[in-house]
Write a protein that holds these residues in place. Structure first.
Motif, mmCIF file in Angstrom:
data_model
loop_
_atom_site.group_PDB
_atom_site.id
_atom_site.type_symbol
_atom_site.label_atom_id
_atom_site.label_comp_id
_atom_site.label_asym_id
_atom_site.label_seq_id
_atom_site.Cartn_x
_atom_site.Cartn_y
_atom_site.Cartn_z
ATOM 1 N N ASP A 35 1.142 -1.173 0.062
ATOM 2 C CA ASP A 35 -0.242 -0.280 0.095
ATOM 3 C C ASP A 35 0.986 1.138 -0.019
ATOM 4 O O ASP A 35 2.298 0.988 0.629
ATOM 5 C CB ASP A 35 -1.503 -0.233 1.297
ATOM 6 C CG ASP A 35 -2.231 0.837 0.738
ATOM 7 O OD1 ASP A 35 -2.241 1.196 -0.025
ATOM 8 O OD2 ASP A 35 -2.583 1.203 1.978
ATOM 9 N N THR A 36 0.074 2.765 -0.545
ATOM 10 C CA THR A 36 1.237 4.052 -0.503
ATOM 11 C C THR A 36 1.279 3.700 1.473
ATOM 12 O O THR A 36 3.443 4.691 0.784
ATOM 13 C CB THR A 36 0.016 4.917 -1.026
ATOM 14 O OG1 THR A 36 -1.171 5.206 -0.290
ATOM 15 C CG2 THR A 36 -0.060 4.442 -2.489
ATOM 16 N N SER A 59 -9.557 -3.663 -2.698
ATOM 17 C CA SER A 59 -9.794 -3.136 -4.255
ATOM 18 C C SER A 59 -8.453 -2.106 -4.798
ATOM 19 O O SER A 59 -9.284 -2.211 -6.183
ATOM 20 C CB SER A 59 -11.065 -2.228 -4.690
ATOM 21 O OG SER A 59 -11.066 -1.131 -3.723
ATOM 22 N N ARG A 60 -8.099 -1.435 -4.123
ATOM 23 C CA ARG A 60 -6.478 -0.807 -5.232
ATOM 24 C C ARG A 60 -5.898 -1.711 -4.904
ATOM 25 O O ARG A 60 -4.422 -1.237 -5.232
ATOM 26 C CB ARG A 60 -6.445 0.163 -3.991
ATOM 27 C CG ARG A 60 -7.872 1.240 -4.027
ATOM 28 C CD ARG A 60 -7.024 1.853 -2.261
ATOM 29 N NE ARG A 60 -5.675 2.830 -2.682
ATOM 30 C CZ ARG A 60 -6.384 3.879 -3.227
ATOM 31 N NH1 ARG A 60 -7.178 4.405 -3.726
ATOM 32 N NH2 ARG A 60 -5.074 4.648 -3.515
ATOM 33 N N ALA A 61 -5.722 -3.019 -4.762
ATOM 34 C CA ALA A 61 -4.481 -4.282 -5.268
ATOM 35 C C ALA A 61 -4.902 -4.447 -6.660
ATOM 36 O O ALA A 61 -5.229 -5.595 -6.783
ATOM 37 C CB ALA A 61 -4.173 -5.273 -3.960
ATOM 38 N N ARG A 62 -4.112 -3.718 -7.273
ATOM 39 C CA ARG A 62 -4.478 -3.644 -8.971
ATOM 40 C C ARG A 62 -2.916 -3.819 -9.864
ATOM 41 O O ARG A 62 -2.883 -4.151 -10.306
ATOM 42 C CB ARG A 62 -5.560 -2.979 -9.594
ATOM 43 C CG ARG A 62 -6.463 -3.324 -9.334
ATOM 44 C CD ARG A 62 -7.396 -4.977 -9.657
ATOM 45 N NE ARG A 62 -8.977 -5.601 -9.180
ATOM 46 C CZ ARG A 62 -8.830 -5.698 -8.052
ATOM 47 N NH1 ARG A 62 -7.422 -5.915 -7.474
ATOM 48 N NH2 ARG A 62 -10.076 -6.867 -7.536
ATOM 49 N N LEU A 93 1.393 -7.125 -5.609
ATOM 50 C CA LEU A 93 0.941 -5.870 -6.642
ATOM 51 C C LEU A 93 1.032 -4.930 -5.612
ATOM 52 O O LEU A 93 1.132 -4.964 -4.728
ATOM 53 C CB LEU A 93 -0.404 -6.535 -6.618
ATOM 54 C CG LEU A 93 -1.091 -7.504 -7.237
ATOM 55 C CD1 LEU A 93 -2.676 -7.859 -7.216
ATOM 56 C CD2 LEU A 93 -0.791 -7.340 -8.605
ATOM 57 N N VAL A 94 1.228 -3.424 -6.385
ATOM 58 C CA VAL A 94 1.077 -2.743 -5.400
ATOM 59 C C VAL A 94 -0.203 -1.609 -5.865
ATOM 60 O O VAL A 94 -1.082 -2.090 -6.473
ATOM 61 C CB VAL A 94 2.440 -1.530 -6.067
ATOM 62 C CG1 VAL A 94 3.703 -2.324 -5.871
ATOM 63 C CG2 VAL A 94 2.610 -0.860 -7.763
ATOM 64 N N SER A 95 -0.385 -0.872 -4.644
ATOM 65 C CA SER A 95 -2.146 -0.054 -4.415
ATOM 66 C C SER A 95 -2.278 0.615 -6.344
ATOM 67 O O SER A 95 -0.921 1.470 -6.186
ATOM 68 C CB SER A 95 -1.500 1.339 -3.998
ATOM 69 O OG SER A 95 -3.064 2.660 -3.865
ATOM 70 N N THR A 96 -3.368 1.301 -6.124
ATOM 71 C CA THR A 96 -3.620 2.096 -7.334
ATOM 72 C C THR A 96 -3.113 3.470 -7.045
ATOM 73 O O THR A 96 -3.618 4.390 -8.134
ATOM 74 C CB THR A 96 -5.523 1.903 -8.165
ATOM 75 O OG1 THR A 96 -6.139 2.168 -6.948
ATOM 76 C CG2 THR A 96 -5.822 0.716 -8.794
ATOM 77 N N GLY A 97 -2.889 3.941 -5.887
ATOM 78 C CA GLY A 97 -2.927 5.344 -5.281
ATOM 79 C C GLY A 97 -0.675 5.371 -5.957
ATOM 80 O O GLY A 97 -0.892 6.505 -5.953
#
Length: 231
Positions: A35-36, A59-62, A93-97
């Motif tokens: 995550d960020t 949901s942000r793990a994309r 995976l990293v965050s879409t942030g």
């Protein structure tokens, strides 16, 4: 080095952004997720292991990354949540942030671009853009990063700059490790004093986070980088 012969470019000319995304159809049994908030100045605090058979994937793990991908948080740039991928666990995976930035190696050295993007002046510029955003919190778009203008020297010069700055990073990391060991000793001493019913000073137990590099706040490093660019 003659800065006059350096090429002035926009970042989008030498990078690709957010190129690879995970789909649930791939049906990974587990994910290692960043995550960020769990990376600061290229030092990872935590990678979350998620068992997709028992846990719900955020949901942000994309975002997918690869070797030498630069990850740069698009939320509050002044919090310095960025890094460059040196290695990664399976199913990472990293965050879409994050904006995931992949440098065209034929055009530039990824670590050189990483060091340019993490200069204080760039951070302040992106933070100023973020504060003008209409979102609920200061944020930038990947295009704001892509539109950055920078000077690109020849590959040999890029590699020289990377060698110097990476050497400084390693020395800072070593110093942080020493400071953390000292902090542990001081904390143990503080505990022993407390157990003896004495009253210690509140500043006798200081912590430094070994997982955070100080290069971005190091005036000597910034000065040296500027001198390399201007020499």
């Amino acid at each position: 080095m003659d800065v006059a012969v350096w090429q002035k470019i926009r970042l989008w000319e030498i990078v690709s952004t957010n190129q690879s995304t995970y789909s649930p159809k791939e049906d990974w049994k587990f994910v290692n997720y960043l995550d960020t908030g769990n990376i600061t100045m290229n030092r990872v605090d935590e990678i979350q292991y998620i068992n997709n058979l028992t846990d719900k994937l955020p949901s942000r793990a994309r975002r997918k990354v690869k070797l030498n991908s630069i990850i740069y948080s698009t939320v509050r740039p002044n919090q310095l949540h960025y890094g460059i991928i040196k290695e990664q666990p399976d199913n990472f995976l990293v965050s879409t942030g994050f904006a995931v930035i992949d440098v065209d190696f034929e055009k530039a050295v990824p670590y050189y671009i990483y060091y340019v993007l993490t200069q204080q002046a760039i951070t302040e510029h992106l933070q100023a853009i973020a504060e003008q955003s209409v979102s609920a919190y200061p944020a930038i778009k990947p295009s704001d990063v892509e539109n950055l203008e920078l000077l690109l020297p020849d590959r040999k010069t890029q590699e020289k700059i990377v060698d110097i700055l990476s050497s400084i990073d390693k020395k800072i990391e070593q110093n942080n490790d020493i400071n953390n060991n000292l902090s542990t000793y001081q904390c143990n001493a503080w505990t022993n004093v407390k157990q003896s019913r004495q009253t210690p000073k509140t500043d006798e137990c200081l912590h430094t986070d070994s997982k955070v590099s100080d290069r971005g706040d190091n005036a000597e490093t910034a000065e040296q980088f500027s001198s390399l660019l201007a020499a």
